[in-house]
Design a protein around this motif. Structure first.
Motif, short mmCIF file in Angstrom:
data_model
loop_
_atom_site.label_atom_id
_atom_site.label_comp_id
_atom_site.label_asym_id
_atom_site.label_seq_id
_atom_site.Cartn_x
_atom_site.Cartn_y
_atom_site.Cartn_z
N VAL A 67 13.10 -1.87 3.72
CA VAL A 67 14.43 -1.31 3.47
C VAL A 67 15.16 -1.12 4.79
CG1 VAL A 67 15.70 0.63 2.49
CG2 VAL A 67 13.51 -0.04 1.49
N LEU A 68 16.38 -1.61 4.84
CA LEU A 68 17.24 -1.34 6.00
C LEU A 68 18.64 -1.11 5.44
CD1 LEU A 68 16.78 -1.13 9.04
CD2 LEU A 68 17.31 -3.54 9.24
N GLY A 69 19.13 0.09 5.61
CA GLY A 69 20.42 0.42 5.01
C GLY A 69 20.28 0.37 3.50
N LYS A 70 21.21 -0.28 2.85
CA LYS A 70 21.17 -0.35 1.39
C LYS A 70 20.57 -1.67 0.91
CE LYS A 70 22.17 3.33 -0.82
NZ LYS A 70 21.17 3.85 -1.78
N ARG A 71 19.92 -2.35 1.86
CA ARG A 71 19.35 -3.65 1.51
C ARG A 71 17.84 -3.55 1.49
NH1 ARG A 71 21.79 -8.23 5.31
NH2 ARG A 71 23.66 -8.14 4.02
N PRO A 80 -3.23 -11.02 -6.67
CA PRO A 80 -2.67 -10.91 -8.03
C PRO A 80 -2.76 -9.50 -8.59
CG PRO A 80 -4.52 -12.49 -7.96
CD PRO A 80 -4.26 -12.04 -6.54
N GLN A 81 -3.77 -8.74 -8.16
CA GLN A 81 -3.94 -7.38 -8.69
C GLN A 81 -2.71 -6.50 -8.45
OE1 GLN A 81 -6.16 -9.09 -6.91
NE2 GLN A 81 -8.27 -8.54 -7.39
N ARG A 82 -1.94 -6.81 -7.42
CA ARG A 82 -0.77 -5.97 -7.12
C ARG A 82 0.55 -6.61 -7.51
NH1 ARG A 82 -0.71 -2.39 -1.80
NH2 ARG A 82 0.80 -1.37 -3.17
N ARG A 83 0.53 -7.85 -8.01
CA ARG A 83 1.81 -8.53 -8.27
C ARG A 83 2.65 -7.85 -9.33
NH1 ARG A 83 -0.57 -14.32 -7.46
NH2 ARG A 83 -0.94 -14.03 -5.23
N GLY A 84 2.00 -7.16 -10.26
CA GLY A 84 2.74 -6.47 -11.32
C GLY A 84 3.64 -5.38 -10.77
N GLU A 85 3.39 -4.97 -9.53
CA GLU A 85 4.21 -3.90 -8.93
C GLU A 85 5.61 -4.41 -8.55
OE1 GLU A 85 2.21 -1.79 -5.73
OE2 GLU A 85 0.26 -2.33 -6.57
N GLU A 86 5.70 -5.73 -8.32
CA GLU A 86 6.96 -6.27 -7.77
C GLU A 86 8.16 -5.95 -8.66
OE1 GLU A 86 6.13 -10.44 -7.09
OE2 GLU A 86 4.50 -9.96 -5.69
N GLU A 87 8.01 -6.20 -9.97
CA GLU A 87 9.16 -6.00 -10.86
C GLU A 87 9.46 -4.52 -11.08
OE1 GLU A 87 11.39 -8.33 -11.55
OE2 GLU A 87 10.07 -9.48 -10.23
N TRP A 92 13.38 -0.21 -9.80
CA TRP A 92 13.71 1.09 -9.19
C TRP A 92 14.85 0.93 -8.17
CZ3 TRP A 92 14.40 3.63 -4.69
CH2 TRP A 92 14.46 5.02 -4.76
N PHE A 93 14.71 -0.09 -7.33
CA PHE A 93 15.74 -0.29 -6.29
C PHE A 93 17.09 -0.64 -6.91
CE2 PHE A 93 12.10 -1.06 -3.32
CZ PHE A 93 12.43 -0.08 -2.40
N GLU A 94 17.07 -1.48 -7.94
CA GLU A 94 18.34 -1.85 -8.58
C GLU A 94 19.02 -0.62 -9.16
OE1 GLU A 94 17.48 -6.55 -9.55
OE2 GLU A 94 17.38 -5.12 -11.21
N LYS A 95 18.23 0.18 -9.83
CA LYS A 95 18.80 1.39 -10.45
C LYS A 95 19.35 2.34 -9.38
CE LYS A 95 17.86 4.57 -14.17
NZ LYS A 95 16.89 5.62 -14.41
N VAL A 100 19.11 -5.91 -3.69
CA VAL A 100 17.70 -6.31 -3.74
C VAL A 100 17.54 -7.81 -3.48
CG1 VAL A 100 15.62 -6.31 -5.18
CG2 VAL A 100 17.29 -4.46 -5.41
N ILE A 101 16.77 -8.13 -2.48
CA ILE A 101 16.58 -9.54 -2.10
C ILE A 101 15.13 -9.96 -2.33
CG2 ILE A 101 16.66 -11.14 -0.12
CD1 ILE A 101 18.95 -8.55 0.44
N THR A 102 14.97 -11.14 -2.93
CA THR A 102 13.63 -11.68 -3.19
C THR A 102 13.21 -12.52 -1.98
OG1 THR A 102 14.26 -11.82 -5.50
CG2 THR A 102 12.31 -13.07 -4.86
N PRO A 103 11.97 -12.45 -1.55
CA PRO A 103 11.57 -13.27 -0.40
C PRO A 103 11.70 -14.77 -0.72
CG PRO A 103 9.75 -11.85 -1.12
CD PRO A 103 10.86 -11.66 -2.09
N PRO A 104 11.89 -15.60 0.28
CA PRO A 104 12.03 -17.04 0.04
C PRO A 104 10.73 -17.58 -0.56
CG PRO A 104 11.70 -16.60 2.38
CD PRO A 104 11.87 -15.28 1.72
N PRO A 105 10.80 -18.68 -1.32
CA PRO A 105 9.59 -19.21 -1.94
C PRO A 105 8.53 -19.54 -0.89
CG PRO A 105 11.50 -20.67 -2.32
CD PRO A 105 12.00 -19.47 -1.59
N GLY A 106 7.30 -19.23 -1.20
CA GLY A 106 6.22 -19.58 -0.26
C GLY A 106 5.50 -18.39 0.33
N PRO A 107 6.02 -17.83 1.44
CA PRO A 107 5.24 -16.83 2.16
C PRO A 107 5.01 -15.52 1.39
CG PRO A 107 7.42 -17.06 3.14
CD PRO A 107 7.30 -18.12 2.11
#
Ligand code: ARG
Length: 269
Positions: A67-71, A80-87, A92-95, A100-107
């Motif tokens: 998080v930096l500022g409002k971004r 995979p055990q933690r991927r369910g946390e992403e959404e 929460w952040f959207e609300k 909210v920015i999604t990381p670029p595909p890959g890394p």
């Protein structure tokens, strides 16, 4: 922060979790977490995210994103055990009105667990090697308009950067040198003047002294030796020991259990 209603060790994705499956004590975890929350609440407003069954590591909100500022750049978890946390973090952040920015595909990218803002140096330290990938660095630089300094982690016990490095108010840097490869140590030494470097020994490092939350003059941490506490006091900081042993069984302590969502030069964005 995220209340520890469903916290526990139910899988092993770092060496601290080895042999700890089912060994956490819910009442003790709640008491430790509450003490940390109250210590933070003395200085800052604490916002909560609802806990979720089957996501025991959701308590480690440092991994929600950067998080930096409002971004916010959301995390993409390696395991995979933690991927369910992403959404859940995204919602929460959207609300809360963040961009909210999604990381670029890959890394892979594990948020403020591996990306640490160093206000004194106008820099983002980026740990990689176990969880986040260095390939995310150019994207982070462009998005936030700050230089990133990638640091390769080599000790599996210190798999996230926030377990072995902590930028302190006033420009000092707390770190455990052996957690880094030679190039990363050289990078730290080239950017941080010797008088600002506080190298901790292994005994302090395994107590997660670097996993500290700096709030004003207070430094909230699981534990620090008398010698390290003295060093910190000499720099005008007050170490506040808050035992977090239950969470250390999952490989996290004070800093991992929190995510700073304001006060990081947001006006720059
Ligand atoms: N069990 C969690 C994991 O391995 C602990 C995360 C700790 N978070 C941190 N920012 N270091 O992912």
């Amino acid at each position: 922060m995220c209340p520890p209603d469903f916290f526990g060790v139910s899988y092993v994705i770092n060496p601290w979790m080895q042999g700890e499956t089912g060994h956490t004590d819910a009442a003790a975890a709640r008491a430790q977490w509450t003490a940390l929350k109250e210590a933070v609440a003395r200085v800052a407003e604490v916002c909560l995210i609802a806990p979720h069954e089957n996501l025991p590591d959701l308590v480690f909100t440092a991994n929600a994103g950067l998080v930096l500022g409002k971004r916010v750049l959301l995390s993409r978890f390696r395991w995979p055990q933690r991927r369910g946390e992403e959404e859940i973090f995204r919602a929460w952040f959207e609300k809360a009105g963040f961009d909210v920015i999604t990381p670029p595909p890959g890394p892979f990218f594990e948020g403020a667990g591996d990306a640490l803002i160093d206000e004194a140096r106008d820099l983002i330290w980026l740990g990689h090697g176990f969880r986040s990938d260095a390939a995310v660095a150019p994207f982070v630089e462009k998005l936030f308009g700050r230089t990133t300094a990638p640091l390769r982690l080599v000790d599996p016990r210190f798999y996230h950067l926030d377990t072995c490095l902590c930028p302190l108010p006033g420009g000092a840097l707390l770190y455990f040198p052996a957690a880094f490869d030679a190039a990363a140590r050289a990078e730290i030494e080239s950017r941080v003047a010797p008088e600002h470097r506080i190298a901790v020994d292994e005994a302090d490092a395994v107590k997660f002294c670097c996993n500290a939350v700096a709030l004003g003059d207070a430094l909230l941490l699981n534990d620090a030796s008398p010698a390290l506490s003295e060093t910190l006091r000499a720099r005008g900081l007050t170490p506040v020991a808050l035992p977090l042993g239950q969470f250390m069984k999952a490989g996290g302590a004070a800093k991992c259990l929190t995510l700073r969502i304001s006060g990081q030069s947001g006006e720059r964005i």
